[in-house]
Each structure stands twice: as C-alpha cells, then as structure tokens.
Design an enzyme around this catalytic site. Structure first.
Site, PDB file in Angstrom:
ATOM      1  N   LYS A  22       0.829  -1.218   0.000  1.00 30.34           N
ATOM      2  CA  LYS A  22       0.000   0.000   0.000  1.00 30.34           C
ATOM      3  C   LYS A  22       0.857   1.259   0.000  1.00 30.34           C
ATOM      4  CE  LYS A  22      -1.814   1.539   4.050  1.00 30.34           C
ATOM      5  NZ  LYS A  22      -1.587   2.902   4.513  1.00 30.34           N
ATOM      6  N   ASN A  23       1.817   1.328   0.907  1.00 25.03           N
ATOM      7  CA  ASN A  23       2.526   2.601   1.064  1.00 25.03           C
ATOM      8  C   ASN A  23       3.525   2.875  -0.070  1.00 25.03           C
ATOM      9  OD1 ASN A  23       0.928   3.168   3.230  1.00 25.03           O
ATOM     10  ND2 ASN A  23       2.421   2.507   4.776  1.00 25.03           N
ATOM     11  N   CYS A 117      -5.312   7.829   9.077  1.00 23.35           N
ATOM     12  CA  CYS A 117      -5.707   7.224  10.350  1.00 23.35           C
ATOM     13  C   CYS A 117      -5.392   8.149  11.508  1.00 23.35           C
ATOM     14  CB  CYS A 117      -4.972   5.890  10.531  1.00 23.35           C
ATOM     15  SG  CYS A 117      -5.723   4.552   9.599  1.00 23.35           S
ATOM     16  N   ARG A 122       0.064  14.415  13.135  1.00 23.32           N
ATOM     17  CA  ARG A 122       0.847  14.028  11.948  1.00 23.32           C
ATOM     18  C   ARG A 122       1.201  15.271  11.138  1.00 23.32           C
ATOM     19  NH1 ARG A 122      -1.916   8.588   9.553  1.00 23.32           N
ATOM     20  NH2 ARG A 122       0.144   8.298   8.661  1.00 23.32           N
ATOM     21  N   ASP A 305       3.706   0.126  12.240  1.00 25.89           N
ATOM     22  CA  ASP A 305       2.485  -0.430  11.646  1.00 25.89           C
ATOM     23  C   ASP A 305       2.243  -1.884  12.059  1.00 25.89           C
ATOM     24  OD1 ASP A 305       2.069   1.985  10.456  1.00 25.89           O
ATOM     25  OD2 ASP A 305       2.788   1.386   8.476  1.00 25.89           O
ATOM     26  N   ARG A 397      -9.054  -0.209   4.208  1.00 25.15           N
ATOM     27  CA  ARG A 397      -8.146   0.791   3.626  1.00 25.15           C
ATOM     28  C   ARG A 397      -6.847   0.137   3.179  1.00 25.15           C
ATOM     29  NH1 ARG A 397      -8.168   6.404   6.756  1.00 25.15           N
ATOM     30  NH2 ARG A 397      -6.790   6.783   5.037  1.00 25.15           N
TER      31      ARG A 397
HETATM   32  N1  EPU Z   1       6.644  13.825  11.304  1.00 29.65           N
HETATM   33  C1  EPU Z   1       6.833  15.134  11.622  1.00 29.65           C
HETATM   34  N2  EPU Z   1       6.889  16.040  10.604  1.00 29.65           N
HETATM   35  C2  EPU Z   1       6.751  15.682   9.301  1.00 29.65           C
HETATM   36  C3  EPU Z   1       6.547  14.328   8.986  1.00 29.65           C
HETATM   37  C4  EPU Z   1       6.493  13.408  10.013  1.00 29.65           C
HETATM   38  O1  EPU Z   1       6.960  15.495  12.796  1.00 29.65           O
HETATM   39  O2  EPU Z   1       6.816  16.565   8.437  1.00 29.65           O
HETATM   40  C5  EPU Z   1       6.603  12.806  12.383  1.00 29.65           C
HETATM   41  C6  EPU Z   1       5.258  12.095  12.466  1.00 29.65           C
HETATM   42  O3  EPU Z   1       4.346  12.832  13.269  1.00 29.65           O
HETATM   43  C7  EPU Z   1       5.642  10.770  13.073  1.00 29.65           C
HETATM   44  C8  EPU Z   1       7.032  10.507  12.483  1.00 29.65           C
HETATM   45  O4  EPU Z   1       7.519  11.782  12.047  1.00 29.65           O
HETATM   46  O5  EPU Z   1       5.771  10.905  14.458  1.00 29.65           O
HETATM   47  C9  EPU Z   1       7.079   9.556  11.327  1.00 29.65           C
HETATM   48  O6  EPU Z   1       6.134   9.939  10.346  1.00 29.65           O
HETATM   49  P1  EPU Z   1       6.296   9.577   8.813  1.00 29.65           P
HETATM   50  O7  EPU Z   1       6.325  10.830   8.040  1.00 29.65           O
HETATM   51  O8  EPU Z   1       7.408   8.600   8.648  1.00 29.65           O
HETATM   52  O9  EPU Z   1       4.922   8.845   8.542  1.00 29.65           O
HETATM   53  P2  EPU Z   1       3.964   9.055   7.315  1.00 29.65           P
HETATM   54  O10 EPU Z   1       4.728   9.216   6.071  1.00 29.65           O
HETATM   55  O11 EPU Z   1       2.898  10.041   7.641  1.00 29.65           O
HETATM   56  C10 EPU Z   1       3.935   6.542   6.670  1.00 29.65           C
HETATM   57  C11 EPU Z   1       2.873   5.508   6.477  1.00 29.65           C
HETATM   58  C12 EPU Z   1       2.306   5.096   7.812  1.00 29.65           C
HETATM   59  C13 EPU Z   1       3.421   4.584   8.705  1.00 29.65           C
HETATM   60  C14 EPU Z   1       4.547   5.641   8.806  1.00 29.65           C
HETATM   61  C15 EPU Z   1       5.760   5.163   9.580  1.00 29.65           C
HETATM   62  C16 EPU Z   1       1.958   6.162   4.351  1.00 29.65           C
HETATM   63  C17 EPU Z   1       0.830   6.743   3.594  1.00 29.65           C
HETATM   64  N3  EPU Z   1       1.815   6.072   5.657  1.00 29.65           N
HETATM   65  O12 EPU Z   1       3.276   7.634   7.278  1.00 29.65           O
HETATM   66  O13 EPU Z   1       1.434   4.033   7.519  1.00 29.65           O
HETATM   67  O14 EPU Z   1       2.924   4.340   9.993  1.00 29.65           O
HETATM   68  O15 EPU Z   1       4.979   6.020   7.487  1.00 29.65           O
HETATM   69  O16 EPU Z   1       6.310   4.037   8.998  1.00 29.65           O
HETATM   70  O17 EPU Z   1       2.968   5.755   3.785  1.00 29.65           O
HETATM   71  C18 EPU Z   1      -0.333   2.573   7.873  1.00 29.65           C
HETATM   72  O18 EPU Z   1      -0.066   2.059   6.784  1.00 29.65           O
HETATM   73  O19 EPU Z   1      -1.134   2.049   8.706  1.00 29.65           O
HETATM   74  C19 EPU Z   1       0.294   3.826   8.239  1.00 29.65           C
HETATM   75  C20 EPU Z   1      -0.179   4.633   9.187  1.00 29.65           C
END
Ligand code: EPU
Length: 432
Positions: A22-23, A117, A122, A305, A397
């Site tokens: 998915k991601n 989610c 975030r 995850d 999802r």
């Molecule tokens: N963060 C910040 N600032 C930013 C971006 C992130 O503070 O600009 C923080 C977030 O709040 C979090 C940490 O950094 O505490 C990591 O966030 P990350 O950006 O890595 O997560 P994401 O890209 O929003 C993706 C996956 C998530 C998965 C995370 C971590 C997608 C669409 N989502 O989220 O997937 O948990 O990486 O591996 O790729 C899921 O599939 O269930 C899911 C939530």
C-alpha cells in the site's frame, strides 16, 4: 457499513499470497503524474486507499485505465496542478504525495491537507521544509497547501525527523529540479526504495535510496514506464503474527523475507519458527509462546504499523512484555478493546506493559484505525466464542480481501452488514 463476525479458536493453516505494498503504491501512483507519457503499474493492491487516490487523480485530469484488479495504466498528459478541495484527497494520508509530484512537474500546486488514520499528530513540516529548500514558497490557507516556485533548484536538505512521507515527497519534487539535491537523515523503508526504483525507471537519477543519504540529480523530463510494486511488508507481518497467535502453521507467499526480519526476529525470540525461502516465509507456532520487549523504530527497526498486532500476540503469550511506541503518540487506543476481551495490558505514556493471559473471550469491538483493526481481528481469531469487529472500513483501507484470505487459512470469519441481525444469526448457526 459492514462488520466482521469471527468465531475464534481455529489455528490458521495453509498458504496465503500477499498483495502489493500500500505505502509504495501511494507514492508510485502519485509519481505517475510526473510524466506526460502513460505508465503501467502492476501488483497494485485492490484496497480502499489506492482506489481513493486513483479517484483523486482522475479529478485532476488523469485518465485511469483498469487493465485488471491489480494493474492500471495511467495517462497524465492532461493533469492540472490544482487539486482544490477534493473529498478523495481529504480521505487519505498518501494523497500528500500529489503535492510533491505536482510541484515537481508544474512548479506550482494547490492540494487540500490530507486525512488518514487517527494515530496521533501528523505534521508535514518536514515536507514543507524540503519544498522550501528547493525554492518553493509554501503557504497553508483554508486547509489547503499552496506551493509555488519560479523554478525548483537542487539543495542540501537535512530532515530533522526520519519521515517516510517527507523523504518520498522531496524525491518527487526534486527529480525534475535543476541540479543536485542531497537528502540527509532520509527514511530507509522498503517503499522508499520502491518509489525511487520506479522514478529511475521513468528516467530519474536517484541514488542511495535505502540508505540515509539520497542523492537526486535533476533531469529535464520523465518518460513512461511499466513497473511492478513490491509485496506489502505489513500485510505479510500481520499474517505471520496471526499465524503465531492462533498457534498455526502457514506459508506466506510473495514476500521479500529481508523486509520482514524485524518481525521474524521477534517471533523467533518468543519461540515460534520462521523459515525463510526465496519469496516466502513459513511460520509455525508451538502451543506456548514467551515474552519479549519491542520498541517501534524507523526501518530496519520494528515497524510501528505492526505494533498493535505484536501487542495482541504478546497479550496471548506467557510472561510480561513491554512494547514502546516511539513513532506515534496515540497508537494504543485499541488496548481498551483488548482489555474488554480479558487481556491484561497497562498503558503508561508511550509504553504498554503486557501481562500475557492464556485465554480471552469474544466481544463486540470497534476498529479505531487500520492496524488496530487488524489486531482486533487477530484477537477475535483466538478468543473463545464470537467477536464482532465494527468499522472495518478502516481495515479495508489497507488489507485486500482480508476475510477471504483468512477464511482460506481455515478461519471462521464472515463480513456482514452492520445491523443485519439475520446474517449474524445465520453465521452463528452455521459455525456453531
Ligand atoms: N513527522 C513530523 N513532521 C513531518 C513528517 C512526520 O513530525 O513533516 C513525524 C510524524 O508525526 C511521526 C514521524 O515523524 O511521528 C514519522 O512519520 P512519517 O512521516 O514517517 O509517517 P507518514 O509518512 O505520515 C507513513 C505511512 C504510515 C506509517 C509511517 C511510519 C503512508 C501513507 N503512511 O506515514 O502508515 O505508519 O509512514 O512508517 O505511507 C499505515 O499504513 O497504517 C500507516 C499509518
């Protein structure tokens, strides 16, 4: 609205095939709009988040041709950069990749802030920091991200936080920028490598994906490509832990065992057997499993995850385990639901202290997010009696045909309409 009804107590046995990641797919679909030429994406998971992103792309002018359930051809020639307030984009987190991709191609974009989610705050400050370093002016107004640059120029960017989303988004914006971008403290997840490989297959010049320094040499144009998405590490991990929780014996096909190492290591620590093959893993769990400590970390650490699923497994193993969530601030919401089944878990801040119990009982539960929902299904597969999991739209999802794949492994699970008492009754009569 639909729900799962589960009769627990059957070990999972047999074979299951994992869908595309998915991601990865979210990043790769958004990346497709970087080229005016058609791209063909294979091994796309047939899940809600992906179908929502495809709708959002159609709304900005992309033409999507579905070749089959797992293959699409995307024509982005007539895409425009203004995604205004689109209901589809608002629904999912991954739609924020359109910001990087549209900014990269058109040097301007307007995209509504994404949803996703509810697992804690975030922010997207690191994405914005990256776009600004490339020369864009970025503003957030009325729930929209508005980004514009006279031109994008390569830059040296150091991420303050290891972020999957920011790493992918900056790669998307930088591959058509003028000159070299060096991205330090980049995330190293398998899907970062997958998105980079896809971009390179379109003619981008990205090196170092999968390490913490990624170098992107801007190119003038990206061309069409045909690309197959990697298997979903989290779906595979979920089946591994479901097999262990039910004391089952399953072979999981279409996986990259290297991506599962953190999960395999924990299973082995608590007494399960994990045999790795070329593109499959065989998981066997004995009746008694032990305890361990888990801390979620960016890849190659234990994935956040998989945190709800491993907490559920440890709640059903012997001894006291400690699970620390270091990525998200409120990813333990499902623990109250497990407690209602008889699990013994105490949450203090970002830590769960899990005292294993040897039985839990079925209850009516509510999935609070995608992975929490999967964990509740695992609990239902083990619990005595019947479990109903509500709000399964969260689970759908990210898991393709979850109940179908579990059923094929011998689980007693059915998807029924919420409130359809007759269907619920019929299932209960059928399975006894
Ligand atoms: N963060 C910040 N600032 C930013 C971006 C992130 O503070 O600009 C923080 C977030 O709040 C979090 C940490 O950094 O505490 C990591 O966030 P990350 O950006 O890595 O997560 P994401 O890209 O929003 C993706 C996956 C998530 C998965 C995370 C971590 C997608 C669409 N989502 O989220 O997937 O948990 O990486 O591996 O790729 C899921 O599939 O269930 C899911 C939530």
């Amino acid at each position: 609205m639909e729900q799962y009804v589960i009769k627990g107590g059957r070990p999972l046995k047999g074979e299951v095939v994992i869908s595309g990641a998915k991601n990865s797919a979210l990043g790769i679909l958004a990346a497709a709009v970087l080229s005016e030429e058609p791209v063909c994406i294979k091994n796309l998971p047939d899940i809600r988040d992906i179908n929502v992103l495809l709708h959002a792309m159609e709304n900005i002018g992309a033409v999507i041709e579905r070749l089959d359930a797992h293959t699409v051809k995307i024509y982005s020639k007539n895409v425009h950069p203004m995604a205004v307030d689109d209901e589809y984009i608002r629904k999912i987190r991954g739609s924020y990749y359109l910001i990087g991709a549209l900014l990269g191609r058109f040097k301007k974009t307007q995209v509504v802030l994404p949803g996703g989610c509810n697992i804690g705050s975030r922010p997207i400050d690191q994405h914005i920091k990256g776009f600004e370093a490339l020369g864009a002016k970025v503003a957030i107004q009325h729930g929209m991200v508005i980004a514009e640059a006279p031109e994008l120029s390569g830059s040296h960017i150091y991420l303050d936080i290891v972020s999957v989303g920011a790493t992918i988004n900056i790669m998307l914006a930088a591959c058509l920028a003028e000159g070299q971008t060096i991205l330090e403290n980049a995330a190293k997840e398998p899907h970062i490598v997958d998105v980079a490989n896809f971009l390179n297959s379109m003619g981008a010049n990205i090196k170092g994906a999968g390490t913490d320094v990624i170098k992107i040499n801007g190119v003038k144009k990206l061309h069409g490509s045909t690309y197959s998405i990697i298997p979903d590490q989290i779906e595979a991990g979920t089946f591994m832990l479901a097999a262990a929780a039910t004391r089952g014996d399953i072979i999981i096909h279409n996986v990259i065992p290297k991506h599962l190492e953190a999960i395999s290591a924990k299973l082995v620590e608590i007494g399960a057997t994990v045999d790795e093959m070329d593109d499959a893993v065989h998981v066997v769990a004995p009746e008694r499993l032990g305890h361990t400590h888990v801390k979620t970390l960016p890849y190659p650490g234990f994935p956040t995850d998989m945190q709800p699923q491993i907490t559920t497994l440890l709640a059903l193993s012997e001894g006291t385990s400690i699970v620390t969530e270091s990525i998200y601030e409120s990813r333990f919401k499902y623990v109250d639901e497990l407690s209602r089944m008889g699990a013994s878990i105490k949450v203090e801040g970002n830590t769960a202290i899990v005292d294993g119990v040897n039985r839990i009982t079925g209850a009516t539960l509510c999935a609070s997010d995608l992975r929490a929902g999967a964990a509740l299904v695992i609990a239902g597969l083990v619990a005595e009696g019947f479990t109903v999991v509500e709000q399964i739209e969260f689970i759908e999802r990210g898991y393709e045909n979850f109940e179908g794949k579990l059923k094929a492994l011998g689980a007693c699970i059915e998807k029924v309409d919420s409130g359809d008492e007759r269907a619920l009754h019929k299932f209960k009569l059928k399975v006894g």
